[in-house]
Write an enzyme that holds these catalytic residues in place. Structure first.
Site, PDB file in Angstrom:
ATOM      1  N   LYS A 176     103.092  16.547 127.142  1.00 28.20           N
ATOM      2  CA  LYS A 176     103.074  17.745 126.439  1.00 28.20           C
ATOM      3  C   LYS A 176     102.429  18.009 125.302  1.00 28.20           C
ATOM      4  CE  LYS A 176     106.270  21.551 125.097  1.00 28.20           C
ATOM      5  NZ  LYS A 176     107.669  21.977 124.990  1.00 28.20           N
ATOM      6  N   SER A 254     109.017  25.929 127.341  1.00 27.55           N
ATOM      7  CA  SER A 254     107.604  25.823 126.851  1.00 27.55           C
ATOM      8  C   SER A 254     106.860  24.671 127.386  1.00 27.55           C
ATOM      9  CB  SER A 254     107.511  25.953 125.389  1.00 27.55           C
ATOM     10  OG  SER A 254     108.198  24.765 124.944  1.00 27.55           O
ATOM     11  N   SER A 278     113.321  24.064 126.748  1.00 28.34           N
ATOM     12  CA  SER A 278     111.994  24.144 127.180  1.00 28.34           C
ATOM     13  C   SER A 278     111.646  23.073 128.030  1.00 28.34           C
ATOM     14  CB  SER A 278     111.192  23.768 125.939  1.00 28.34           C
ATOM     15  OG  SER A 278     111.254  25.007 125.156  1.00 28.34           O
TER      16      SER A 278
END
Length: 577
Positions: A176, A254, A278
């Site tokens: 990420k 996210s 997330s």
């Protein structure tokens, strides 16, 4: 101990309407008053009232509790017995699944098995996944095929010498876009054209370093929503990602790019972070495994470790892949940030005791809060009830539980994480509003920061006091009922359809976001480990595409392990009425 979840009232907008709403809330003289009006309209004063009834509970900032010396020693012994080094080298003992057809992406152990047998080489495998990765829109924030092939060539040499570093050697992974990956920029989901974001990282975060030392091939970084402030998952700056099952639906975020990369079969494992679902929300919406470890269990860079809600973890193709990741990443050193924060002898040792023992679950006790469990769409409830029934058939015991004040605990989480976002972006936000910033902050990000900056110190302290009360209450439930885990749907519905205007400017929708977090927030507020697993599909009859979308089932574990026998819980209900 009833169930009182409410709808959070807030304006929702995208496109031009969002631009106007953002201007009113963040750039006009009435903005601060309007933001307080929105907070007051959702009765945030109740946090102060409830906190005043819990005066015996000191505020809890970080969701940690240090173990007793006895429990710490007990876990240290279990860690030694787990033989994590053997697992890192060779994977788990049999049975492993047989290699499946070409339409099923390989797991970590599948790659290991293929390299060992010579069925495919690391160079061939990485060439294939890079071709797939380069075809995806908005999934990778930074991809470096040349660097990936150099890593694959090094892995191939090790395999040729029968000296792989571990079960991870030659396995592709992604990270990420939130921590440092050497050779790549770190955008943090922000506008990649901003001059100050062009720096190429010169070091690896600890998580990335461990994967590299194990021989994994780091392809690059995956797209996230700007600053991680929304779980909807789409990032307008990168034009994606969209849902892997339907491009007209949100992917969840996210850690949206990481989930898509796993769901698309590019990588069996991608790193994610979870401050408000997330990891688990995109896992549920994208049909993969999402493991958010307990708070501080997996150490990562200090630049994002200031949040009291964010936990590290992975998106994975199988539960075994998630467990292999945990075995690699969870052991901590005495000198890392979270071990120092924990204090004493540092975080307890890691173990995977009984991981592979799934045929007899007679010692497993699962807590179910019926009203909370059923606060979901019928198809989601049915699939998750089938999952519980399957576990019961294997011997697990279901225990009905109740957790009071869930709505206000959700509000405590929402206000706390919003205020943490506001502090994180304090400089860029006020510079932007003063027209001096070079970084373009998205409209939804500015709205979120504006709301977070309107939370009073009194409300933040009240939220921390409720956090302490909830920590004690839930720990009491685990102890008194001898619970192994608390289970529920991950999200009460499947991936929502994209709203008009979202692709151009994103979406601000606090009402939808809080609804998405109904089953999610408790693990972040209390620092508990949580796992989302796919358990079925539901038809989206509201969509013109008539698609079927994945359903996630959530398992929340206990942070604090006790060695004593089952005992009566303190009557925490008497503390807050």
């Amino acid at each position: 101990g009833g169930y009182e979840m409410r709808v959070v009232e807030s304006p929702a907008a995208s496109g031009r309407v969002l631009d106007i709403l953002t201007w009113v809330l963040t750039k006009t003289s009435v903005g601060p008053s309007v933001r307080r009006y929105l907070l007051n309209g959702n009765e945030v004063h109740m946090l102060r009232e409830l906190a005043s009834q819990a005066a015996a509970y000191p505020p809890m900032y970080y969701p940690f509790r240090r173990l007793s010396g006895e429990a710490h020693f007990y876990l240290s012994q279990k860690g030694l017995d787990s033989k994590l080094d053997d697992i890192d080298r060779n994977g788990f003992p049999e049975p492993k699944r047989e290699l499946l057809g070409n339409d099923v992406p390989p797991s970590v152990e599948d790659y290991h098995k293929m390299y060992k047998s010579g069925k495919i080489s690391p160079k061939e495998a990485i060439q294939r996944v890079l071709k797939r990765a380069e075809s995806l829109v908005g999934v990778f924030a930074s991809l470096d095929p040349k660097a990936a092939m150099l890593q694959a060539e090094a892995s191939e040499r090790r395999w040729a010498n029968a000296a792989p570093l571990s079960v991870w050697d030659g396995v592709p992974i992604a990270v990420k876009d939130m921590i440092s990956v050497k050779g790549h920029p770190m955008f943090f989901g922000m506008d990649p054209a901003a001059p100050e974001l062009q720096k190429i990282m010169d070091h690896d975060d600890e998580i990335v370093h461990r994967f590299r030392m194990a021989g994994a091939v780091v392809l690059g970084t995956t797209t996230m929503t700007e600053g991680g402030v929304t779980p909807l998952g789409y990032c307008e700056f990168f034009g994606g990602p969209l849902n892997p099952f339907s491009p007209s639906h949100y992917p969840g975020g996210s850690s949206s790019g990481s989930a898509y990369a796993v769901a698309a079969g590019v990588v069996p494992v991608a790193v994610g972070f979870d401050g408000g679902g997330s990891i688990r929300i995109p896992a549920a919406f994208s049909g993969c495994i999402g493991l958010a470890a307990g708070f501080g269990r997996i150490s990562f860079g200090k630049e994002h470790a200031s949040s009291t809600m964010v936990k590290a973890g992975v998106l994975a193709s199988t539960v075994r892949d998630a467990a292999l990741s945990y075995a690699l990443l969870a052991p901590t050193s005495r000198n890392d940030f979270f071990s120092n924060l924990y204090g004493g002898d540092g975080l307890p040792a890691v173990h995977l005791d009984k991981f592979a023992q799934t045929k007899d679950l007679s010692d497993v006790r699962l807590g179910v809060f019926p009203a909370h469990f059923q606060d979901a769409e019928p198809q989601v409830v049915a699939a998750c009830e089938q999952a519980v029934a399957h576990l019961e058939a294997l011997g697990a015991t279901v225990v009905n539980i109740s957790i009071p004040h869930m709505h206000w605990l959700a509000m405590a989480h929402g206000l706390k994480i919003s205020s943490e976002f506001a502090l994180l972006f304090d400089g860029p936000y006020y510079a932007y509003n003063g027209h001096n910033a070079t970084t373009h902050l998205g409209s939804n990000t500015r709205v979120t920061i504006g709301i977070g900056s309107s939370v009073s110190a009194l409300e933040a302290i009240a939220a921390d006091r409720l956090r302490r009360w909830a920590f004690e209450y839930v720990e009491g439930l685990f102890a008194s009922e001898s619970l192994t885990a608390i289970v529920s749907p991950t999200v009460g519905f499947t991936a929502p359809e994209l709203h008009p205007g979202t692709l151009e400017s994103g979406r601000s929708d606090t009402t939808l976001v809080m609804k998405m977090l109904r089953h999610i927030f408790l693990a972040n507020l209390l620092g508990l480990p949580a796992l989302s697993v796919p358990v079925g599909y539901a038809a989206d009859n509201s969509s013109a595409e008539n698609v079927e979308l994945p359903i996630g089932f959530q398992i929340i574990g206990r942070q604090v392990l006790r060695t004593q026998r089952r005992q009566k819980s303190p009557n925490f209900l008497d503390q807050i009425q």
